[in-house]
Design an enzyme around this catalytic site. Sequence first.
Site, PDB file in Angstrom:
ATOM      1  N   ARG A 156       0.912  -1.086  -0.030  1.00 50.11           N
ATOM      2  CA  ARG A 156       0.021  -0.053   0.071  1.00 50.11           C
ATOM      3  C   ARG A 156       0.998   1.160  -0.135  1.00 50.11           C
ATOM      4  O   ARG A 156       1.652   1.381   0.818  1.00 50.11           O
ATOM      5  CB  ARG A 156      -0.859  -0.063   1.026  1.00 50.11           C
ATOM      6  CG  ARG A 156      -1.955   1.199   1.368  1.00 50.11           C
ATOM      7  CD  ARG A 156      -2.791   0.867   2.433  1.00 50.11           C
ATOM      8  NE  ARG A 156      -3.751   2.155   2.833  1.00 50.11           N
ATOM      9  CZ  ARG A 156      -3.642   2.458   3.670  1.00 50.11           C
ATOM     10  NH1 ARG A 156      -2.891   2.767   4.475  1.00 50.11           N
ATOM     11  NH2 ARG A 156      -4.694   3.846   3.965  1.00 50.11           N
ATOM     12  N   ASN A 211      -7.298   8.230   2.215  1.00 44.34           N
ATOM     13  CA  ASN A 211      -6.760   7.795   3.536  1.00 44.34           C
ATOM     14  C   ASN A 211      -7.641   8.591   4.699  1.00 44.34           C
ATOM     15  O   ASN A 211      -7.796   9.608   4.642  1.00 44.34           O
ATOM     16  CB  ASN A 211      -5.225   7.870   4.056  1.00 44.34           C
ATOM     17  CG  ASN A 211      -4.812   7.418   5.088  1.00 44.34           C
ATOM     18  OD1 ASN A 211      -4.841   6.353   5.339  1.00 44.34           O
ATOM     19  ND2 ASN A 211      -4.454   8.299   6.092  1.00 44.34           N
ATOM     20  N   GLU A 212      -8.216   7.680   5.606  1.00 43.19           N
ATOM     21  CA  GLU A 212      -8.858   8.255   6.811  1.00 43.19           C
ATOM     22  C   GLU A 212      -9.512   9.403   6.693  1.00 43.19           C
ATOM     23  O   GLU A 212      -9.082  10.608   7.271  1.00 43.19           O
ATOM     24  CB  GLU A 212      -7.930   8.255   7.890  1.00 43.19           C
ATOM     25  CG  GLU A 212      -7.054   7.110   8.193  1.00 43.19           C
ATOM     26  CD  GLU A 212      -6.163   7.000   9.194  1.00 43.19           C
ATOM     27  OE1 GLU A 212      -5.581   8.164   9.750  1.00 43.19           O
ATOM     28  OE2 GLU A 212      -5.627   5.902   9.576  1.00 43.19           O
ATOM     29  N   HIS A 230      -9.168   0.730   9.847  1.00 49.09           N
ATOM     30  CA  HIS A 230      -8.006   0.753  10.463  1.00 49.09           C
ATOM     31  C   HIS A 230      -8.118   0.410  11.952  1.00 49.09           C
ATOM     32  O   HIS A 230      -9.034   0.861  12.489  1.00 49.09           O
ATOM     33  CB  HIS A 230      -7.247   2.133  10.448  1.00 49.09           C
ATOM     34  CG  HIS A 230      -7.049   2.524   9.014  1.00 49.09           C
ATOM     35  ND1 HIS A 230      -6.436   3.697   8.432  1.00 49.09           N
ATOM     36  CD2 HIS A 230      -7.415   1.593   7.688  1.00 49.09           C
ATOM     37  CE1 HIS A 230      -6.323   3.821   7.075  1.00 49.09           C
ATOM     38  NE2 HIS A 230      -6.898   2.512   6.710  1.00 49.09           N
ATOM     39  N   TYR A 266      -6.561   0.168  15.321  1.00 51.92           N
ATOM     40  CA  TYR A 266      -5.548   0.489  16.430  1.00 51.92           C
ATOM     41  C   TYR A 266      -6.194   0.664  17.709  1.00 51.92           C
ATOM     42  O   TYR A 266      -6.704  -0.391  18.104  1.00 51.92           O
ATOM     43  CB  TYR A 266      -5.119   2.188  15.955  1.00 51.92           C
ATOM     44  CG  TYR A 266      -4.257   2.094  14.745  1.00 51.92           C
ATOM     45  CD1 TYR A 266      -2.896   1.478  14.632  1.00 51.92           C
ATOM     46  CD2 TYR A 266      -4.727   2.547  13.660  1.00 51.92           C
ATOM     47  CE1 TYR A 266      -2.017   1.719  13.770  1.00 51.92           C
ATOM     48  CE2 TYR A 266      -3.997   2.742  12.544  1.00 51.92           C
ATOM     49  CZ  TYR A 266      -2.706   2.062  12.358  1.00 51.92           C
ATOM     50  OH  TYR A 266      -1.980   1.970  11.386  1.00 51.92           O
ATOM     51  N   GLU A 309      -5.064  -0.966   7.692  1.00 52.03           N
ATOM     52  CA  GLU A 309      -3.844  -0.581   8.682  1.00 52.03           C
ATOM     53  C   GLU A 309      -4.102  -1.365  10.022  1.00 52.03           C
ATOM     54  O   GLU A 309      -5.316  -1.302  10.324  1.00 52.03           O
ATOM     55  CB  GLU A 309      -3.693   0.868   8.556  1.00 52.03           C
ATOM     56  CG  GLU A 309      -3.440   1.661   7.704  1.00 52.03           C
ATOM     57  CD  GLU A 309      -2.813   3.304   8.016  1.00 52.03           C
ATOM     58  OE1 GLU A 309      -3.017   3.491   9.259  1.00 52.03           O
ATOM     59  OE2 GLU A 309      -3.079   4.053   7.002  1.00 52.03           O
ATOM     60  N   TRP A 353       0.798  -1.364   9.044  1.00 52.54           N
ATOM     61  CA  TRP A 353       1.629   0.013   9.097  1.00 52.54           C
ATOM     62  C   TRP A 353       2.642  -0.132   9.876  1.00 52.54           C
ATOM     63  O   TRP A 353       2.600  -0.602  11.013  1.00 52.54           O
ATOM     64  CB  TRP A 353       0.697   1.034   9.452  1.00 52.54           C
ATOM     65  CG  TRP A 353       0.932   2.233   9.271  1.00 52.54           C
ATOM     66  CD1 TRP A 353       2.136   2.922  10.477  1.00 52.54           C
ATOM     67  CD2 TRP A 353       0.950   3.317   8.324  1.00 52.54           C
ATOM     68  NE1 TRP A 353       2.568   4.224  10.034  1.00 52.54           N
ATOM     69  CE2 TRP A 353       1.889   4.384   8.842  1.00 52.54           C
ATOM     70  CE3 TRP A 353       0.363   3.314   7.194  1.00 52.54           C
ATOM     71  CZ2 TRP A 353       1.907   5.427   7.806  1.00 52.54           C
ATOM     72  CZ3 TRP A 353       0.454   4.427   6.390  1.00 52.54           C
ATOM     73  CH2 TRP A 353       1.305   5.722   6.785  1.00 52.54           C
TER      74      TRP A 353
END
Length: 456
Positions: free
Chosen positions: A81, A158-159, A226, A228, A255, A284
């Site tokens: 990516r 992205n985001e 993503h 986290y 991610e 990531w």
Amino acid sequence: MRSRLLAVVTALSAAALAAMFTLTIGSPAHAAAGFTVANGRLYDANGTEFVMRGISHAHTWYASQTRAFADIKATGANTVRVVLSGGRWQPANGASDVANVISLCRANRLICVLENHDTTGYGEQSGSVPLSTAVDYWISLRNVLAGQERYVIINIGNEPVGNNAVSPTWTQATTTAIQRMRDAGFDHTLMVDAPNWGQDWRFEMRDNAASVFAADPDRNTVFSIHMYGVFDTAAEITDYLGRFRTANLPIVVGEFGHNHSDGNPDEDTIMSYTQANRIGYIGWSWSGNGGGVEYLDMVTNFDPNQRTSWGTRIIDGANGIRSTSREATVFGSGPTGSPTTGPTQSPTAQPTTPPPARGCTAAYRVIGQWPGGFQAEVTVTAGSAAIGSWSVGWTWANGQRINQSWNTTLTTSGSAVTARNVTYNGALGAGASATFGFLASWTGSNTAPTPSCTAS
């Protein structure tokens, strides 16, 4: 990736775990020249299912680190990516640079997920741009991207929304972005990131994914979450991803890391659940992190000989890239790690001594546990002789109840459980293993059972 999340998210409430769409999605409405989506799965241009096992590379900030493509391929990854910028960071990645990136991906037999990073944190972070501006960037690259549908997936932005309310909403902006891309002639698979810095803790992507997918005239959009600090328990991970699978909607973990400033993501569950359910993941990131999140580097200073603990975990750990990645068949060969021919023919002469008896063992372990629920897996290992099928049984001691299972045909009768192989994991060579897993509920105690295994 974001270095700081400005909201603290607690455990999912009962209301958040309820009320999900159900949608059956068949073949794509448009026969694209490259990747396609059908029944919630991603397929390459040869019609072979493709499960991403990839690594992000911060190309826009480290454009000279072109060796990273070969080094990432050396990990066994099938996807890279690539971070790009249309001008938020200078110099912008223009047509010639993007053409070179695609060439590097193809030379290293990597599927290229190109992402525009300019949208990161829109509505909250200074300098970020809306998805409409990202679409303008992709349209400016139309001539470079045309004809690359077999090798390139476009991650539109992205985001693309931070934690503040924006207008248009994520749902509206994403739907419009997809339709503009199609109107401009893009037949690529499109990837769309979740809002809330990619972590969707308000569930806007989760609860509107069906309508966004249906609005794509090509039915060729993949959703990217993503993971986290918001996803720090097995329950949150399996619930979120499981809802997309139940709805036949394509989802990837676009991610994730092993640690983060907003909490400690449960990378073990992310990797085990995605592997068990054939869901793609992209870690990531390769190298070059700063701002206090240097621990997310997989290697130090872009040197593959300076592997970090995170790099070792995602590349060579359980359910890691090297052991689970299969190369896209568009590069001219079958999946890596699989035999290209069937087993050799058995000898016609009878053996002079009887073959060893077929047998197997089963090992049970809990992957993650939370109040009222847990995830477990069982590893079946053949004995000194190859086996053609297996069956594992055990009895619960505390009234546990299985709610979902994978890689097995599982039945229960009271407290007794029987788990049999499915078509693709019954035949095991001597000493070889297969793993199945499940989600279950418990109350009071959760005593681990002692499984038995029979083979034939």
